[in-house]
Write an enzyme that holds these catalytic residues in place. Structure first.
Site, PDB file in Angstrom:
ATOM      1  N   GLU A 149      -0.025  -2.163 -10.335  1.00 55.29           N
ATOM      2  CA  GLU A 149       0.567  -3.403 -10.832  1.00 55.29           C
ATOM      3  C   GLU A 149      -0.458  -4.162 -11.682  1.00 55.29           C
ATOM      4  OE1 GLU A 149       3.723  -4.564 -10.796  1.00 55.29           O
ATOM      5  OE2 GLU A 149       2.705  -5.915 -12.174  1.00 55.29           O
ATOM      6  N   LEU A 151       0.329  -7.392 -13.015  1.00 52.28           N
ATOM      7  CA  LEU A 151       0.721  -8.794 -13.181  1.00 52.28           C
ATOM      8  C   LEU A 151      -0.471  -9.725 -12.974  1.00 52.28           C
ATOM      9  CD1 LEU A 151       0.808 -10.263 -10.175  1.00 52.28           C
ATOM     10  CD2 LEU A 151       2.945  -9.030 -10.003  1.00 52.28           C
ATOM     11  N   ASN A 209      -9.198  -3.663 -14.574  1.00 51.42           N
ATOM     12  CA  ASN A 209      -9.777  -4.870 -13.973  1.00 51.42           C
ATOM     13  C   ASN A 209     -11.283  -4.945 -14.177  1.00 51.42           C
ATOM     14  OD1 ASN A 209      -7.417  -5.986 -13.217  1.00 51.42           O
ATOM     15  ND2 ASN A 209      -7.654  -5.714 -11.017  1.00 51.42           N
ATOM     16  N   CYS A 261      -8.450  -9.922  -6.873  1.00 49.54           N
ATOM     17  CA  CYS A 261      -8.515  -8.599  -7.513  1.00 49.54           C
ATOM     18  C   CYS A 261      -9.883  -8.259  -8.115  1.00 49.54           C
ATOM     19  CB  CYS A 261      -7.427  -8.495  -8.578  1.00 49.54           C
ATOM     20  SG  CYS A 261      -5.785  -8.472  -7.838  1.00 49.54           S
ATOM     21  N   LYS A 324      -7.877 -19.969 -10.342  1.00 58.55           N
ATOM     22  CA  LYS A 324      -7.475 -20.165 -11.729  1.00 58.55           C
ATOM     23  C   LYS A 324      -6.241 -21.060 -11.742  1.00 58.55           C
ATOM     24  CE  LYS A 324      -4.561 -16.087 -12.433  1.00 58.55           C
ATOM     25  NZ  LYS A 324      -4.291 -14.961 -13.287  1.00 58.55           N
ATOM     26  N   ARG A 331      -8.507 -17.089  -2.910  1.00 61.35           N
ATOM     27  CA  ARG A 331      -9.358 -15.957  -2.536  1.00 61.35           C
ATOM     28  C   ARG A 331     -10.511 -15.809  -3.538  1.00 61.35           C
ATOM     29  NH1 ARG A 331      -4.603 -11.588  -1.249  1.00 61.35           N
ATOM     30  NH2 ARG A 331      -3.620 -12.646  -2.996  1.00 61.35           N
TER      31      ARG A 331
HETATM   32  N1  LIG Z   1      -2.462 -10.459  -6.243  1.00 62.06           N
HETATM   33  C1  LIG Z   1      -2.508  -9.919  -7.453  1.00 62.06           C
HETATM   34  O1  LIG Z   1      -2.555 -10.619  -8.460  1.00 62.06           O
HETATM   35  C2  LIG Z   1      -2.469  -8.419  -7.614  1.00 62.06           C
HETATM   36  C3  LIG Z   1      -2.232  -7.890  -8.897  1.00 62.06           C
HETATM   37  C4  LIG Z   1      -2.190  -6.509  -9.040  1.00 62.06           C
HETATM   38  C5  LIG Z   1      -2.414  -5.689  -7.946  1.00 62.06           C
HETATM   39  N2  LIG Z   1      -2.658  -6.221  -6.725  1.00 62.06           N
HETATM   40  C6  LIG Z   1      -2.831  -5.309  -5.585  1.00 62.06           C
HETATM   41  O2  LIG Z   1      -1.623  -5.267  -4.846  1.00 62.06           O
HETATM   42  C7  LIG Z   1      -1.904  -5.118  -3.436  1.00 62.06           C
HETATM   43  C8  LIG Z   1      -1.288  -6.271  -2.674  1.00 62.06           C
HETATM   44  O3  LIG Z   1      -1.915  -7.464  -3.100  1.00 62.06           O
HETATM   45  P1  LIG Z   1      -1.317  -8.907  -2.722  1.00 62.06           P
HETATM   46  O4  LIG Z   1      -2.159  -9.914  -3.439  1.00 62.06           O
HETATM   47  O5  LIG Z   1       0.136  -8.899  -2.907  1.00 62.06           O
HETATM   48  O6  LIG Z   1      -1.651  -8.932  -1.156  1.00 62.06           O
HETATM   49  P2  LIG Z   1      -1.226 -10.021  -0.082  1.00 62.06           P
HETATM   50  O7  LIG Z   1      -2.334 -10.071   0.886  1.00 62.06           O
HETATM   51  O8  LIG Z   1      -0.782 -11.269  -0.778  1.00 62.06           O
HETATM   52  O9  LIG Z   1       0.076  -9.390   0.612  1.00 62.06           O
HETATM   53  C9  LIG Z   1       0.074  -8.256   1.408  1.00 62.06           C
HETATM   54  C10 LIG Z   1       1.227  -8.383   2.394  1.00 62.06           C
HETATM   55  O10 LIG Z   1       1.376  -7.151   3.091  1.00 62.06           O
HETATM   56  C11 LIG Z   1       1.754  -7.464   4.442  1.00 62.06           C
HETATM   57  N3  LIG Z   1       1.500  -6.286   5.280  1.00 62.06           N
HETATM   58  C12 LIG Z   1       0.330  -5.776   5.709  1.00 62.06           C
HETATM   59  N4  LIG Z   1       0.541  -4.665   6.450  1.00 62.06           N
HETATM   60  C13 LIG Z   1       1.880  -4.451   6.464  1.00 62.06           C
HETATM   61  C14 LIG Z   1       2.711  -3.474   7.057  1.00 62.06           C
HETATM   62  N5  LIG Z   1       2.214  -2.469   7.778  1.00 62.06           N
HETATM   63  N6  LIG Z   1       4.058  -3.579   6.887  1.00 62.06           N
HETATM   64  C15 LIG Z   1       4.580  -4.601   6.167  1.00 62.06           C
HETATM   65  N7  LIG Z   1       3.832  -5.565   5.589  1.00 62.06           N
HETATM   66  C16 LIG Z   1       2.501  -5.497   5.741  1.00 62.06           C
HETATM   67  C17 LIG Z   1       0.920  -8.678   4.769  1.00 62.06           C
HETATM   68  O11 LIG Z   1       1.450  -9.396   5.869  1.00 62.06           O
HETATM   69  C18 LIG Z   1       1.005  -9.461   3.444  1.00 62.06           C
HETATM   70  O12 LIG Z   1       2.106 -10.348   3.442  1.00 62.06           O
HETATM   71  C19 LIG Z   1      -3.431  -5.044  -3.331  1.00 62.06           C
HETATM   72  O13 LIG Z   1      -3.823  -3.697  -3.354  1.00 62.06           O
HETATM   73  C20 LIG Z   1      -3.896  -5.740  -4.605  1.00 62.06           C
HETATM   74  O14 LIG Z   1      -5.159  -5.294  -5.024  1.00 62.06           O
HETATM   75  C21 LIG Z   1      -2.671  -7.581  -6.523  1.00 62.06           C
END
Ligand SMILES: NC(=O)c1ccc[n+]([C@@H]2O[C@H](COP(=O)([O-])OP(=O)(O)OC[C@H]3O[C@@H](n4cnc5c(N)ncnc54)[C@H](O)[C@@H]3O)[C@@H](O)[C@H]2O)c1
Length: 437
Positions: A149, A151, A209, A261, A324, A331
């Site tokens: 992703e 975004l 990234n 990230c 930001k 975080r």
């Molecule tokens: N935040 C960003 O801007 C962004 C952008 C691109 C990629 N990513 C990547 O996407 C991934 C997720 O990031 P995020 O920021 O959304 O994380 P986050 O911490 O906001 O959300 C993760 C969610 O997963 C849930 N979770 C954990 N274990 C679970 C399970 N076994 N079953 C169901 N739910 C479960 C948690 O409760 C939490 O709500 C990461 O690898 C991150 O690097 C994040």
């Protein structure tokens, strides 16, 4: 198409809501029962512009559902997204516990041909592990695809609905077709969809990234030299940004990158490279420059008060806390480093952020005070520090700031003001790599 999204954080919730917006029937799963209950009550757990409307519309159209029941969500799904966190482990490598835990949890419930998509940011080879985990627990007909992703928090909905590109890593024709069908509503030009090998897709996300983080650290290093030699980094930015090989984006000097990230992805690629026997000197420097930059503003303001009886008991106003603008995500925010350093030096820190007050409290607690407006924060301050470049702050003129406070000392970590105009309004102003006004 029926879609299950496991993990309802920034990525999972945005992806799930946007797929539902595009006409799919989506079930978002999270192990956090409070989060699921809140979402069912129509409460959006994060601040992300436009997300509430997309979620509420999709729920009203009966295309978006929330549950804690992974099995129920997965068994009828054509595509299952894994969108759980991949936080840094002790040595900085991506911790795959959650991703592989989901692979194990979904395996027994897959029915019919299913595409399992790794949307979490994961190191090269993780999709192989996800596939092996599922195969160890089920003989389901399925393919595992990498679909990282891209975004940006703060612009996530627009990024998802109008992507620069969608990267899909798979060697399977069936999976390719299904993924192309799923993303069709968001694709205007065929070149927007980039099919490639799974391992290439995994690497692409980290490389993207890390490239962006490297640009930030590069500009911050250039800004340090600008500061030392009385050069304006904004002139340099214009000068190099007009070179098409360089481009205009991501050339802002500031107080370092944060967020969920860049810091973790730089670390993860560093460790992946080192484990593969590669010299990772550049990424080590990217990280080191960033660490220094995050502490810069606190150092400068402490030094400023050193010959004025020290910073103890001085009131320091922080404008912005989120890592930001347009997000409440704290975080790895530079404000944490700055706030803690100032509190450790016994300053009275008072901060204002338009949306990140609650999330900031989780990081900084009651050690700092939280103002209800920027005017309240700067009132009675001895120094004002710009931490996050919210539009609300960009709109403050030097005269307006001068009218709101007797304080005439400003450290601008985001270069939102013009040094000459600030000087004319009577401020001792320091930006990052800016010529004195
Ligand atoms: N935040 C960003 O801007 C962004 C952008 C691109 C990629 N990513 C990547 O996407 C991934 C997720 O990031 P995020 O920021 O959304 O994380 P986050 O911490 O906001 O959300 C993760 C969610 O997963 C849930 N979770 C954990 N274990 C679970 C399970 N076994 N079953 C169901 N739910 C479960 C948690 O409760 C939490 O709500 C990461 O690898 C991150 O690097 C994040």
């Amino acid at each position: 198409m029926k879609v299950a999204v496991i993990g309802t954080g920034y990525v999972g919730l945005v992806a799930g809501a946007c797929f539902a917006h595009g006409g799919q029937r989506v079930t978002c799963v999270d192990i956090n029962a409070d989060k699921v209950a809140a979402l069912r009550d129509g409460k959006i757990p994060i601040y992300e512009p436009g997300l509430d409307t997309v979620v509420h519309d999709a729920v009203a159209a009966e295309r978006l559902f929330f549950t804690t029941d992974t099995g129920a969500a997965v068994q009828s799904a054509d595509v299952v997204f894994i969108a759980v966190g991949t936080p840094p482990g002790e040595d900085g490598s991506a911790d795959l516990t959650y991703v592989l835990g989901v692979a194990e949890a979904v395996a027994p419930h897959l029915q019919g041909y299913t595409v399992v998509v790794c949307k979490s940011t994961v190191p090269v080879g993780t999709c192989d592990k996800v596939e092996a985990t599922i195969r160890a627990h089920s003989d389901a007909d399925m393919d595992v695809v990498s679909n990282p992703e891209f975004l940006k928090e703060g612009a996530a909905i627009d990024d998802f609905l109008h992507p620069d590109r969608v990267v899909i890593g798979t060697d399977s024709d069936r999976a390719r077709e299904r993924m192309a069908e799923l993303y069709k509503p968001y694709i205007e030009r065929s070149e927007q969809v980039l099919f490639m090998a799974r391992r290439s897709a995994e690497m692409t996300k980290y490389a993207a990234n890390c490239m962006l983080a490297a640009r930030i650290s590069f500009m911050n290093e250039v800004a340090r030299v600008c500061d030392a030699l009385d050069v304006d980094v904004l002139d340099v930015k214009r000068g190099i940004g007009s070179d098409r090989r360089i481009g205009r984006h991501f050339l802002n000097a500031g107080i370092g990158y944060g967020g969920s990230c860049f810091p973790k992805d730089v670390q993860a690629l560093l460790r992946t490279g080192q484990k593969a026997g590669c010299d990772m000197a550049l990424l080590e420097s990217v990280e080191a420059v960033n660490a220094v930059q995050k502490g810069l503003l606190a150092e400068r303001v402490i030094a400023h008060f050193a010959d004025q009886g020290g910073i103890a008991d001085k009131r320091i106003a922080l404008l912005g806390l989120a890592f930001k603008p347009e997000t409440d995500d704290m975080r790895e925010a530079p404000s944490i480093v700055i706030g803690k350093a100032l509190v450790a030096a016994d300053a009275n820190v008072v901060a204002y952020d338009p949306v990140a007050r609650e999330t900031a409290y989780e990081e900084l607690g009651g050690d700092i005070a939280y103002a209800a407006s920027w005017q309240d924060a700067v009132d009675g301050a001895d120094a004002v520090l710009v931490i996050t470049e919210w539009l609300e702050f960009r709109g403050i003129s030097p005269e307006e700031l001068a009218a709101a406070t007797d304080c005439r000392v400003v450290f601008d970590g985001r270069n939102i003001w013009d040094p000459a105009k600030m000087a004319r309004a009577g401020f001792a102003y320091q930006g990052i790599g800016r010529r004195a006004g």
